[in-house]
Design an enzyme around this catalytic site. Sequence first.
Site, mmCIF file in Angstrom:
data_model
loop_
_atom_site.group_PDB
_atom_site.id
_atom_site.type_symbol
_atom_site.label_atom_id
_atom_site.label_comp_id
_atom_site.label_asym_id
_atom_site.label_seq_id
_atom_site.Cartn_x
_atom_site.Cartn_y
_atom_site.Cartn_z
ATOM 1 N N LYS A 139 -4.482 -1.599 14.050
ATOM 2 C CA LYS A 139 -3.816 -0.438 14.638
ATOM 3 C C LYS A 139 -4.207 -0.295 16.108
ATOM 4 C CE LYS A 139 -3.268 2.258 10.395
ATOM 5 N NZ LYS A 139 -3.976 1.446 9.399
ATOM 6 N N GLU A 177 0.841 -1.205 0.000
ATOM 7 C CA GLU A 177 0.000 0.000 0.000
ATOM 8 C C GLU A 177 0.874 1.253 0.000
ATOM 9 O OE1 GLU A 177 -1.087 2.102 3.325
ATOM 10 O OE2 GLU A 177 -1.220 0.355 4.652
#
Length: 305
Positions: free
Chosen positions: A159, A25
Site C-alpha cells: 500500500k 480477502e
Amino acid sequence: MTIPVEIKPEVKDAINCGTPVVALETSIVAQGLPYPDNLETAFEIERTVARANATPASVAVVGGTIRVGLGEPELEFLATGKNVRKLSRADLSTAIALGETGATTVSATMICAQAAGIKVFATGGIGGVHRGAEVSFDISQDLRELAETAVIVVSSGAKAILDIPKTLEVLETLGVPVVTFGQDDFPAFWSRSSGMRSPLRLDDPETVIQAQLAREHLGLRGGMLVANPIPEFAEISIETVRYWLADALSQAKRQGVAGKAVTPFLLGAIAERSDGKSISSNKVLVSNNAKLASEIAVAYSAKLH
C-alpha cells in the site's frame, strides 16, 4: 478441538479435482472501500476470476466458522454490517472461539487458504512497515505471514501509505521472494512505480509457479509476493499520491488515529482528496490482480495434471 471450516461446495469440488481456485480477502469489502463500491468490487472480483476459468473463494469468519467461498448474502452483509471485525493472524482464533463474524486481512486469508488447500490468493495491496515504525513499531503481520505460509499472494505491491523501502528490506530479511510481474520497478498500489527497483522480475505465470514449487522442494517455508502493476489507464502518479498522503498523515496525527484504524483512515482521506479517483483506481487494480492470480492458478492446475 476441531476448527469449524465450511467450504462452499463448488470450491471444495474444484480443490478436490485440482482445478484452479483463487482465494480472495474480505477486509477490502468490510473496511477497505465505502458502500456500494465495496460490494460492487467484491462481485466484480469474483466474476473476473470466473471469467479466467478459475473458481473464486472469498474468505471470512461467520459466526465463528471459517467460510471459504461466500454467497451474495454473506458478501452483502460484510459490505453493510456495522460491527464486522477486521481479522488478522492475531485475531482469527479469538473470533472463532467467541463465535464472531469478521472480514479477513491478507494474513488471515493466507492462513485460511492454506488450510483449505488453496495455493493462490489475490488482494489489493499488502500491509507492511508503516511510516514512523522506528518509533511505533507498527509493522503488518502480512510480512511475517508471507515468510510462514506457502501461498502465492498477488497484489499491486505494498500500500502506498507505507514506508516501501523498509517494507522491502523486512521482506528480504524474512527471505520472502518479491517478484514484480512484467517490469523492473516495484509498484506502489495506485502507482506503477514506487521509485524502487524490484528485487526480482518474472514475466509469465508458469515461471511463478515453478519458482514457488522449487522453494517447496528445497524445504523452504513461506510463500511468494507477486507485485502486479496497476494498468496505465488507472494509474495515479507517485508524486500526486505523496502529496495527498503527507496531508492525510498530518490529519491522522492531529486526530490521534493509531493501530488498525490508520489504514482505513488514510485510504478514506486520500479518497476525499482525490475526488474518488483513488477508489476507482483501487477497484481496477484489485480486479487486475484477480485476473493475474487466476492465470497463475490455471498454471498451477496444469502442473498437477
